[in-house]
Scaffold this motif. Structure first.
Motif, PDB file in Angstrom:
ATOM      1  N   HIS A  32       4.353  -8.186 -26.136  1.00 43.51           N
ATOM      2  CA  HIS A  32       3.064  -7.512 -26.334  1.00 43.51           C
ATOM      3  C   HIS A  32       2.574  -6.934 -25.019  1.00 43.51           C
ATOM      4  O   HIS A  32       2.801  -7.506 -23.952  1.00 43.51           O
ATOM      5  N   VAL A  33       1.904  -5.787 -25.123  1.00 41.61           N
ATOM      6  CA  VAL A  33       1.293  -5.185 -23.943  1.00 41.61           C
ATOM      7  C   VAL A  33       0.038  -4.446 -24.372  1.00 41.61           C
ATOM      8  O   VAL A  33      -0.009  -3.837 -25.445  1.00 41.61           O
ATOM      9  N   VAL A  34      -1.001  -4.540 -23.557  1.00 43.01           N
ATOM     10  CA  VAL A  34      -2.224  -3.777 -23.795  1.00 43.01           C
ATOM     11  C   VAL A  34      -1.988  -2.354 -23.305  1.00 43.01           C
ATOM     12  O   VAL A  34      -1.644  -2.129 -22.128  1.00 43.01           O
ATOM     13  N   ALA A  35      -2.147  -1.395 -24.219  1.00 42.60           N
ATOM     14  CA  ALA A  35      -1.865   0.006 -23.904  1.00 42.60           C
ATOM     15  C   ALA A  35      -2.882   0.884 -24.618  1.00 42.60           C
ATOM     16  O   ALA A  35      -2.870   0.990 -25.840  1.00 42.60           O
ATOM     17  N   GLY A  36      -3.756   1.512 -23.861  1.00 44.01           N
ATOM     18  CA  GLY A  36      -4.780   2.353 -24.466  1.00 44.01           C
ATOM     19  C   GLY A  36      -5.699   1.549 -25.364  1.00 44.01           C
ATOM     20  O   GLY A  36      -6.273   0.535 -24.943  1.00 44.01           O
ATOM     21  N   LEU A  38      -4.797  -0.171 -27.907  1.00 41.67           N
ATOM     22  CA  LEU A  38      -4.005  -1.109 -28.696  1.00 41.67           C
ATOM     23  C   LEU A  38      -3.459  -2.280 -27.895  1.00 41.67           C
ATOM     24  O   LEU A  38      -3.257  -2.180 -26.677  1.00 41.67           O
ATOM     25  N   ASP A  39      -3.190  -3.351 -28.597  1.00 42.39           N
ATOM     26  CA  ASP A  39      -2.264  -4.389 -28.154  1.00 42.39           C
ATOM     27  C   ASP A  39      -0.985  -4.119 -28.944  1.00 42.39           C
ATOM     28  O   ASP A  39      -0.940  -4.376 -30.153  1.00 42.39           O
ATOM     29  N   ILE A  40       0.020  -3.562 -28.288  1.00 51.22           N
ATOM     30  CA  ILE A  40       1.225  -3.108 -28.979  1.00 51.22           C
ATOM     31  C   ILE A  40       2.273  -4.209 -28.999  1.00 51.22           C
ATOM     32  O   ILE A  40       2.634  -4.762 -27.950  1.00 51.22           O
ATOM     33  N   GLY A  41       2.765  -4.508 -30.194  1.00 49.77           N
ATOM     34  CA  GLY A  41       3.879  -5.417 -30.346  1.00 49.77           C
ATOM     35  C   GLY A  41       5.177  -4.621 -30.341  1.00 49.77           C
ATOM     36  O   GLY A  41       5.272  -3.586 -31.013  1.00 49.77           O
ATOM     37  N   TYR A  42       6.165  -5.109 -29.600  1.00 51.49           N
ATOM     38  CA  TYR A  42       7.405  -4.352 -29.502  1.00 51.49           C
ATOM     39  C   TYR A  42       8.586  -5.280 -29.253  1.00 51.49           C
ATOM     40  O   TYR A  42       8.437  -6.396 -28.747  1.00 51.49           O
ATOM     41  N   ARG A  86       0.707   2.051 -34.467  1.00 54.89           N
ATOM     42  CA  ARG A  86      -0.630   1.581 -34.843  1.00 54.89           C
ATOM     43  C   ARG A  86      -0.691   1.454 -36.364  1.00 54.89           C
ATOM     44  O   ARG A  86      -0.241   2.328 -37.110  1.00 54.89           O
ATOM     45  N   GLY A  87      -1.211   0.310 -36.822  1.00 59.55           N
ATOM     46  CA  GLY A  87      -1.289   0.062 -38.255  1.00 59.55           C
ATOM     47  C   GLY A  87      -0.064  -0.615 -38.831  1.00 59.55           C
ATOM     48  O   GLY A  87       0.037  -0.757 -40.059  1.00 59.55           O
ATOM     49  N   TYR A  88       0.847  -1.083 -37.984  1.00 57.85           N
ATOM     50  CA  TYR A  88       2.088  -1.718 -38.459  1.00 57.85           C
ATOM     51  C   TYR A  88       2.346  -3.022 -37.709  1.00 57.85           C
ATOM     52  O   TYR A  88       2.076  -3.132 -36.508  1.00 57.85           O
ATOM     53  N   GLY A  89       2.905  -3.975 -38.430  1.00 57.47           N
ATOM     54  CA  GLY A  89       3.425  -5.185 -37.810  1.00 57.47           C
ATOM     55  C   GLY A  89       2.437  -5.892 -36.915  1.00 57.47           C
ATOM     56  O   GLY A  89       1.298  -6.144 -37.281  1.00 57.47           O
ATOM     57  N   ARG A  92      -2.087  -4.295 -32.835  1.00 51.16           N
ATOM     58  CA  ARG A  92      -3.488  -4.443 -33.218  1.00 51.16           C
ATOM     59  C   ARG A  92      -4.388  -3.588 -32.336  1.00 51.16           C
ATOM     60  O   ARG A  92      -4.093  -3.354 -31.164  1.00 51.16           O
ATOM     61  N   PHE A  93      -5.517  -3.141 -32.901  1.00 52.40           N
ATOM     62  CA  PHE A  93      -6.550  -2.487 -32.111  1.00 52.40           C
ATOM     63  C   PHE A  93      -7.287  -3.529 -31.282  1.00 52.40           C
ATOM     64  O   PHE A  93      -7.519  -4.657 -31.747  1.00 52.40           O
ATOM     65  N   LEU A  94      -7.673  -3.143 -30.087  1.00 54.99           N
ATOM     66  CA  LEU A  94      -8.381  -4.066 -29.208  1.00 54.99           C
ATOM     67  C   LEU A  94      -9.828  -4.266 -29.641  1.00 54.99           C
ATOM     68  O   LEU A  94     -10.415  -5.318 -29.393  1.00 54.99           O
ATOM     69  N   SER A  95     -10.411  -3.241 -30.281  1.00 56.24           N
ATOM     70  CA  SER A  95     -11.820  -3.306 -30.668  1.00 56.24           C
ATOM     71  C   SER A  95     -11.987  -2.970 -32.145  1.00 56.24           C
ATOM     72  O   SER A  95     -11.362  -2.022 -32.639  1.00 56.24           O
ATOM     73  N   PRO A  96     -12.856  -3.693 -32.840  1.00 51.86           N
ATOM     74  CA  PRO A  96     -13.135  -3.348 -34.232  1.00 51.86           C
ATOM     75  C   PRO A  96     -13.880  -2.028 -34.368  1.00 51.86           C
ATOM     76  O   PRO A  96     -13.945  -1.458 -35.459  1.00 51.86           O
ATOM     77  N   ASP A  97     -14.423  -1.518 -33.255  1.00 48.17           N
ATOM     78  CA  ASP A  97     -15.212  -0.290 -33.293  1.00 48.17           C
ATOM     79  C   ASP A  97     -14.381   0.969 -33.062  1.00 48.17           C
ATOM     80  O   ASP A  97     -14.881   2.084 -33.235  1.00 48.17           O
ATOM     81  N   THR A  98     -13.127   0.822 -32.680  1.00 47.50           N
ATOM     82  CA  THR A  98     -12.272   1.986 -32.453  1.00 47.50           C
ATOM     83  C   THR A  98     -11.923   2.633 -33.786  1.00 47.50           C
ATOM     84  O   THR A  98     -11.512   1.938 -34.726  1.00 47.50           O
ATOM     85  N   PRO A  99     -12.079   3.949 -33.913  1.00 48.21           N
ATOM     86  CA  PRO A  99     -11.709   4.608 -35.174  1.00 48.21           C
ATOM     87  C   PRO A  99     -10.256   4.342 -35.529  1.00 48.21           C
ATOM     88  O   PRO A  99      -9.381   4.380 -34.665  1.00 48.21           O
ATOM     89  N   ARG A 100      -9.998   4.078 -36.784  1.00 44.69           N
ATOM     90  CA  ARG A 100      -8.621   3.869 -37.260  1.00 44.69           C
ATOM     91  C   ARG A 100      -8.041   5.255 -37.535  1.00 44.69           C
ATOM     92  O   ARG A 100      -8.001   5.735 -38.654  1.00 44.69           O
ATOM     93  N   ASN A 101      -7.615   5.868 -36.462  1.00 44.78           N
ATOM     94  CA  ASN A 101      -7.250   7.273 -36.423  1.00 44.78           C
ATOM     95  C   ASN A 101      -5.737   7.427 -36.545  1.00 44.78           C
ATOM     96  O   ASN A 101      -4.987   6.894 -35.735  1.00 44.78           O
ATOM     97  N   GLY A 102      -5.285   8.182 -37.536  1.00 49.16           N
ATOM     98  CA  GLY A 102      -3.865   8.417 -37.728  1.00 49.16           C
ATOM     99  C   GLY A 102      -3.428   9.823 -37.374  1.00 49.16           C
ATOM    100  O   GLY A 102      -2.329  10.227 -37.754  1.00 49.16           O
TER     101      GLY A 102
END
Length: 323
Positions: A32-36, A38-42, A86-89, A92-102
């Motif tokens: 996992h890494v914090v990137a922008g 997101l917390d990206i799982g890879y 984003r939106g998979y696996g 995760r978004f770091l904040s609940p307030d960030t738009p779920r933008n695709g």
């Protein structure tokens, strides 16, 4: 100088198709890494000092599209990064307030944020479906960050203006789910039947791929991400101009609307049995102005070549890094 189009023979390719009798070990996004935003799982395979390859999955798939490709590349000395979008696996978004933008610019920006967070200055990008679109965008807008590109279905950069234009009826029919998602009924239906919907897309997009229940279930688990529905619905509504993007991506989308050329060395791929909407290779060849090669994968290969023809896909990545 452009390389000639290569039509792969069916017999060697069939040897590379994943066999249901001997399924590959699953990829695990245990890093996992914090990137922008997101917390990206890879998943991270191969030597840490190896030349970097980033593999990007599509919708509605997950990192296990590369369950055979990633180890093949790692065995050749590449460092292979396979992130959940984003939106998979496990992403995760770091904040609940960030738009779920695709929107496309957001997904592509996630790739740059991931590279920055991992201190990767330059990488080869490869992808299909949403992943190919993101890889194309990064190669077009940030060519200094991309050594080479492998893109299934070629040039997938577009704009909202282009998405608003009517298509012939046969083409519109292929986008049935886009219009379904434009309705509240479609949003609610996708939320209720996410796995069933994904299985139908897999079958329509790859009509000759005989995947088994275990193979599907392994990837479908990634669709249980709490943001999957919101990201998917926003992505397709944005394409039709029915949803707005974020202002911070507006300048990027304006550049993409100009349909910029891709200058990095590129190999484009297409399956001979791709049942999903896709452009013909001759329609996009001119958009790749650097070293370029197209390969049509024979043998009933559909929309998900890395999983349906992993040997051919891995070889394309290796060859692209050497163009």
């Amino acid at each position: 100088m452009r390389l000639a189009t290569l039509l792969l023979a069916a017999q060697p390719l069939l040897a590379g198709i994943a066999s249901a009798a001997t399924p590959p070990a699953p990829l695990v996004a245990d890093q996992h890494v914090v990137a922008g935003d997101l917390d990206i799982g890879y998943a991270d395979l191969g030597p840490k000092t190896g030349e970097v390859v980033i593999l990007l999955h599509g919708w509605p798939y997950d990192i296990n599209s590369y369950a055979e490709v990633a180890p093949k590349l790692a065995a050749q000395g590449y460092r292979v990064i396979v992130p959940h979008l984003r939106g998979y696996g496990s992403t995760r978004f770091l904040s609940p307030d960030t738009p779920r933008n695709g929107e496309p610019a957001a997904l592509a920006s996630d790739v740059i944020a991931l590279m920055d967070a991992l201190h990767i200055q330059r990488a080869t990008l490869a992808g299909f479906d949403w992943g190919a679109r993101s890889a194309d965008i990064v190669a077009a807008l940030w060519p200094q960050r991309v050594k080479a590109l492998v893109s299934v279905s070629g040039y997938l950069i577009s704009s909202q203006d282009a998405g608003r234009k009517p298509l012939p009826p046969s083409a519109e029919l292929q986008w049935w789910y886009q219009y379904y998602f434009a309705t509240d009924r479609g949003r609610d239906g996708y939320a209720q039947y996410t796995h069933d919907f994904a299985r139908q897309i897999w079958q329509l997009a790859s009509p000759q791929w005989k995947f088994d229940d275990a193979t599907f279930a392994r990837s479908a688990a990634a669709l249980d991400n709490p943001d999957q529905v919101a990201i998917t619905i926003h992505n397709y509504r944005w394409r039709l101009g029915l949803a707005q993007g974020e202002p911070k991506y507006a300048a990027l989308e304006q550049r993409l609307a100009q349909l910029p050329a891709i200058t990095v060395p590129t190999i484009t791929l297409e399956g001979d049995a791709n049942g999903a909407p896709h452009p013909q290779p001759e329609a996009y060849a001119a958009k790749f102005t650097g070293k370029y090669e197209h390969r049509t994968l024979q043998g009933g290969i559909g929309h998900n070549p890395p999983q349906e023809a992993p040997a051919a896909f891995a070889q394309a990545v290796i060859d692209a890094t050497r163009l």
